[in-house]
Design an enzyme around this catalytic site. Structure first.
Site, PDB file in Angstrom:
ATOM      1  N   LYS A  76       0.772  -1.112  -0.008  1.00  0.00           N
ATOM      2  CA  LYS A  76      -0.147  -0.038  -0.121  1.00  0.00           C
ATOM      3  C   LYS A  76       0.910   1.281  -0.063  1.00  0.00           C
ATOM      4  O   LYS A  76       1.966   1.255   0.721  1.00  0.00           O
ATOM      5  CB  LYS A  76      -0.819  -0.063   1.083  1.00  0.00           C
ATOM      6  CG  LYS A  76      -1.866   1.124   1.142  1.00  0.00           C
ATOM      7  CD  LYS A  76      -2.908   1.100   2.337  1.00  0.00           C
ATOM      8  CE  LYS A  76      -3.938   2.137   2.726  1.00  0.00           C
ATOM      9  NZ  LYS A  76      -4.852   1.853   3.690  1.00  0.00           N
ATOM     10  N   SER A 151      -9.805   2.151   2.827  1.00  0.00           N
ATOM     11  CA  SER A 151      -9.001   2.817   2.010  1.00  0.00           C
ATOM     12  C   SER A 151      -7.998   1.938   1.148  1.00  0.00           C
ATOM     13  O   SER A 151      -7.404   2.513   0.094  1.00  0.00           O
ATOM     14  CB  SER A 151      -8.269   3.655   2.781  1.00  0.00           C
ATOM     15  OG  SER A 151      -7.668   3.136   3.844  1.00  0.00           O
ATOM     16  N   SER A 175     -10.450  -0.351   6.957  1.00  0.00           N
ATOM     17  CA  SER A 175      -9.655  -0.204   5.675  1.00  0.00           C
ATOM     18  C   SER A 175      -9.048  -1.363   4.956  1.00  0.00           C
ATOM     19  O   SER A 175      -8.602  -1.495   3.748  1.00  0.00           O
ATOM     20  CB  SER A 175      -8.890   1.025   5.533  1.00  0.00           C
ATOM     21  OG  SER A 175      -9.410   2.289   5.785  1.00  0.00           O
TER      22      SER A 175
END
Lengths: 484, 95, 477
Positions: A76, A151, A175
């Site tokens: 990420k 997210s 998330s």
């Protein structure tokens, strides 16, 4: 090939069925082919990835591999990895090249894993649909018109479309779990403090926690073996003996007490999601578990509390983006104030600005007690609900998200509707508890996730419970069509 | 409690965020919405409840007083928007 | 109209550590800009603070030194504001629960003892340094200092004159060096005072509006700034004006204070507990361990010197006003010389010469060992006290001459041979029959005059007590 477990890939590398360079090229090819439609990655660096793969091949040849050596992992874009961009999904950090490694990255590097690229995400991890990214929205591989959740939407799409065997995510209010649910794979948010936050760009420091996003619980266990561990550079990192999550996967779940909070099956839950979650729980019953009804009476306050605490911390965490030392600075300005104001107006997206403003408001003179302090007190009530619940059960189960993936644009301009996406996930962040989402079936060809919440540091148990289910189901092995 | 235009001006100033005329109206509406969601907390009696700042009840670890970091200028100065003789440059601050 | 002056002081004491408060960067002074700016000092995305153990120890030492309660649990908070030399956009400080609670520091002004109450002391970090006008219209930011460990020590508004404020500052300055938590270097900013000043009509309890004079880094400036500010406030009020709360700066060149450009908004620092830092717990065991390592405090030494060594209160307090003086004194006493005599010499000849030449006692050209040798020659009657002063001045800048050699070279060796003294006395008595008669008729003065004559004849070398003794025998009938 695409559904091979991390352990099988590891075996293939060890037996020289394929090399890490071949494996890395294979996934880089897939990314090239599909990223245009999915927008799962913000940055790809073939040379860097292949160089890492080459080094891993050397380690394997020398007979010194660890289980993740040579395996490509998508990271990420919230993690700093030396020499790679770390944008956090923001214009503010568009040109920021991290000069150091996050602890999580350092651990993957030490294990010989290959960084296959940095994945797209909601800006500064603020969002539940991956539509707040400065680098454009991510699409859900199951249906390109739908959002992947957020997210960690880029990591989610990457795993769901098998653009990487596994990925990292972070979870501040859901998330990891909500996108895992919307994209149909396995994700784990560990106990707060189990995985170091050093080098992970902060959103809400008291809630942020990194975790694995992968096809199966077994893969998550393998990732956890690498990601966890005490870190002196993170004051909130917990000092405790390192566990081997792989070795604990096969424990018996006979007699397991599953707590079902009635608050998780109330208004707002999509009936088709409810049906699938209930049948998954039924399956557990068939596997010998006992079902107990419990109550989390303050769960309905989790969202209000979260939208005080998370923005408050974020408003302060994001003050460092001022255009002085790194990152974006506005082009034209009259004086220092003008520079600050324009830099932050232009560098942050709307959702981030909203949260900074809310956070500033709830901390400001005259409002602190009514909002911030109040939220901290209710946070304790929410946390105590879990303490009481775990006196009666070993694990809590329910939906990960109230619905399946929704249409892009549908909630983008409606923050309140968007915030409801995290109604079942946020309370565990507030309490600091570990939780997972595992695939539990499909409705209208869209995946639905089952959430498992455990007591503090019960990750091994959670993975064991998830693994048992995955031994009897194959929901987690189903992947989106069109990404062959 | 609700949030007023004046409040928004004040907090935008504290947060150093410019808000254009075009953004202002929409923003106000959204913030009012968010605050009304948050205000659900007000119904709860929180007398005698200890606020919770951290998920875990553990204490501050301490670091030995040792110098472990060294000159990073070669790495960090090129990342800055404006530098001069190793200093980060901003428009002059008036006190 | 008569006015009372009310003064409180907040002092930023830079702690004597090697590394920063929350990171492993050096805090050494004077190096190239940003060469000590580590990723934490720069507030890079993703980095986290980890508290320096040594600065916690320093805070505990200070708490013990002012008899304050050390908080078993204290909290770090974020103080949020934007400034280019504050990289995170917040300062990590302690707000609601500081590590050091209420304590006392006693000062002495014009012979009067006074207790100044310490309200609290808390750990925090320094900001970086801004250089305005590095080039046309630009400010340059150096973050070497950012994150340097500070202990902020806050008093109650207990001081009522510039003299008291200076006495407190000096006492505190001395104390933090004494217990080894600060190098005391005021030029380099290791000890900086913010002074809150207000005035109120004599007799009323209603406090006036205070103005805060920022960043005073010399005792002289503290005095000048307070004097100027007090005058200004009184004049303003007597002219019917009103005092507004303000932050003001002292200009050492003009000797004036001036309010900073008023901020567009009232400060709203939005303090909240730092989620990156957990509660700091301090156990009684830790406190006890630190207590073991603490040097004896000035007050303890003073008591000891009065009770055990027989010094006067004044001498004892002067000797313990500075750790280097105390050290000097203790090594004199350790080498076996009389404590009272030692104190007299330090506070007399040594101090006046050191002051004259502006030398710190730790760098005195005559060290304790040498002064002890000199005093021993007084004690064994080799020289008189007066002669010793001559030797002292003579050897001040001559480190290669031994004390004994100097006594010999100056011809100051005392005459202690009773035969010789006998002769001298007889010689003087021969020519002063009248005085003998006067003495015998009851005039004590005459005796002293005779002693003076004898000493003169001996060129000051006759042992005075022997002269006294023998003379008395000779003329008392």
């Amino acid at each position: 090939m695409l559904n091979l477990s991390l352990q099988s890939l590891s075996l293939g590398l060890e037996k020289k069925t394929f090399s890490s360079q071949e494996l890395t090229k294979f996934y880089l090819e897939r990314i090239k082919r599909h990223n245009t439609s999915l927008n799962a990655f913000i940055s790809i660096d073939e040379d860097k990835s292949l160089l890492m793969a080459k080094k891993s091949d050397e380690l394997i040849a020398e007979g010194r591999p660890s289980p993740l050596t040579g395996i490509p992992i998508a990271q990420k874009d919230i993690f700093c990895a030396q020499g790679w961009p770390a944008t956090c999904g923001s214009k503010m950090l568009e040109n920021f090249i991290a000069p150091y490694d996050a602890t999580v990255i350092e651990k993957f590097n030490a294990a010989g894993a290959v960084n296959i690229g940095k994945t797209n995400m909601d800006e500064f991890a603020m969002g539940s649909s991956n539509e707040t990214s400065y680098f454009g929205p991510v699409k859900n591989p199951w249906n390109l018109e739908l959002v992947p959740g957020g997210s960690s939407g880029g990591s989610a799409a990457a795993v769901a479309a098998r653009l990487a065997p596994a990925a990292t995510g972070t979870d501040t209010g859901g998330s990891i779990r909500q996108p895992a649910s919307l994209c149909g794979f396995t994700g784990l948010k560990p106990t707060y403090g189990l995985v170091s936050r050093y080098g992970m760009i902060a959103f809400a420091s008291s809630l942020d926690q990194a975790g694995p996003m992968a096809i199966s619980a077994e893969d998550c266990a393998l990732m956890m073996n690498v990601m966890t561990g005490h870190d002196k550079r993170d004051s909130t990192s917990v000092e405790r003996d390192k566990e081997d999550y792989m070795s604990q996967l096969n424990g018996s779940i006979k007699g397991l007490k599953i707590g079902i909070p009635k608050e998780f099956f109330s208004q707002g839950l999509d009936p088709s999601v409810q049906t699938l979650v209930e049948s998954a729980i039924e399956q557990y019953k068939n596997l010998g578990a006992e079902i107990i009804e419990i109550s989390l009476p303050n769960n309905h306050l989790a969202i209000p509390v979260y939208y005080v605490i998370a923005p408050a911390e974020a408003s302060s965490n994001l003050s460092r983006y001022d255009g002085v030392r790194y990152g974006y600075r506005t082009k034209e300005y009259d004086d220092l104030m003008d520079m600050y104001f324009k830099t932050r107006q232009e560098g942050f997206g709307n959702e981030v600005k909203r949260r900074i403003l809310i956070g500033t408001y709830v901390l400001s003179a005259g409002y602190y007690d009514a909002y911030y302090l109040k939220a901290q007190k209710i946070r304790r009530l929410i946390s105590e609900d879990f303490t009481n619940a775990f006196k009666k059960c070993d694990v809590i189960m329910g939906p990960s998200a109230p619905s399946v993936a929704f249409k892009a644009g549908e909630k983008k301009e409606d923050p309140l509707a968007m915030y409801m996406q995290d109604i079942y996930t946020i309370s565990t962040n507030l309490a600091g508890l570990p939780a997972m989402s595992i695939p539990a079936g499909f409705t209208n060809n869209l995946p639905v996730g089952l959430q498992l919440i455990g007591n503090y540091f019960s990750e091994a148990k959670l993975l064991n419970i998830a693994h048992s289910y995955q031994q009897h189901t194959d929901w987690h092995l189903q992947s989106a069509k069109g990404f062959d | 409690m609700t949030i007023s235009k004046k409040d928004i001006e004040k907090i935008a100033h504290l947060a150093r965020i410019n808000i254009s005329q075009a953004e202002a109206e929409q923003l106000e509406q959204k913030l009012i919405g968010i605050m009304s969601l948050i205000d659900k907390m007000q119904a709860v009696n929180t007398d005698n409840i200890e606020p919770m700042s951290h998920a875990l009840d553990i204490s501050q670890p301490l670091r030995d007083d040792v110098v472990t970091e060294f000159d990073l200028r070669e790495k960090i100065l090129p990342l800055a928007p404006e530098i001069e003789e190793s200093l980060f440059i901003v428009p002059q601050v008036i006190e | 109209m008569d006015w009372d002056i009310v003064i409180g002081i907040e002092t930023h004491v830079q702690l004597r550590t090697k590394s920063k408060q929350f990171s492993g960067a050096s805090i050494e002074y004077g190096n190239e800009p940003n060469s000590q700016a580590c990723l934490v000092s720069l507030a890079y995305p993703g980095v986290l603070p980890v508290l320096n153990h040594e600065s916690v120890n320093c805070a505990i030492k200070f708490g013990l030194a002012v008899n304050a309660e050390i908080a078993p649990r204290s909290i770090f908070a974020r103080k949020n504001y934007f400034y280019p030399d504050l990289p995170k956009g917040y300062q990590i400080s302690q707000f609601e629960l500081p590590i050091v609670g209420q304590g006392i520091l006693s000062i002495n002004v014009n012979g009067q003892n006074k207790n100044v109450r310490i309200l609290r002391a808390h750990l925090e970090e320094d900001a970086g340094k801004s250089s305005h006008g590095v080039s046309q219209g630009k400010t340059g930011i150096d973050l070497n200092r950012a994150g340097t460990p500070l202990l902020e020590i806050v008093t109650e508004p207990d001081m009522s004159s510039a003299e008291e404020a200076v006495a407190y500052s000096k006492k505190l300055h001395e104390l933090v060096q004494w217990i080894g938590i600060c190098d005391g270097n005021m030029q380099e900013g290791s000890f900086r005072c913010d002074v809150n000043v207000s005035v109120k009509k004599k007799g009323t309890d209603i406090l006036g509006t205070r103005r805060e004079i920022k960043n005073l880094n010399s005792f002289k400036f503290i005095k000048q700034a307070i004097d100027y500010e007090v005058n200004w406030q009184i004049e303003t009020l007597e002219d019917g004006g009103k005092i507004d709360q303000a932050t003001i700066l002292f200009n050492p060149e003009t000797g004036e204070t001036k309010a900073m450009r008023s901020k567009e908004e009232a400060n709203d620092y939005r303090y909240f507990p730092d989620p990156d830092l957990l509660p700091l717990l301090v156990t009684q065991k830790q406190i006890n361990e630190i207590k073991q390592t603490m040097p004896k405090l000035p007050g303890e030494f003073q008591e000891l010197f009065e009770k055990e060594l027989g010094l006067s209160e004044y001498d004892a307090s002067e000797i313990t006003s500075n750790s280097n003086v105390t050290k000097y004194f203790l090594s004199l006493v350790d080498s076996g010389v009389n404590p009272k005599l030692s104190a007299n010499w330090i506070l007399g000849s040594l101090f006046s010469r050191l002051n004259e030449e502006d030398i710190n006692i730790s760098h005195s050209p005559i060290d304790a060992k040498r002064l002890a040798e000199l005093i021993k020659r007084i004690e064994d009657s080799t020289i008189s006290n007066n002669a010793a002063k001559k030797v002292f001045d003579f050897v001040w800048d001559k480190s290669d001459i031994t004390i004994d050699k100097a006594i010999e070279d100056l011809g100051l060796k005392q005459i202690s041979d009773s035969g010789e003294i006998d002769q001298l006395i007889d010689e003087v008595l021969k020519n002063n029959q009248a005085m003998i008669e006067e003495y015998r008729s009851g005039k004590e003065k005459a005796f002293n005059a005779l002693v003076g004559q004898i000493m003169k004849v001996s060129k000051g070398k006759a042992n005075p007590s022997q002269v006294n003794e023998i003379l008395k025998k000779k003329i008392t009938k």
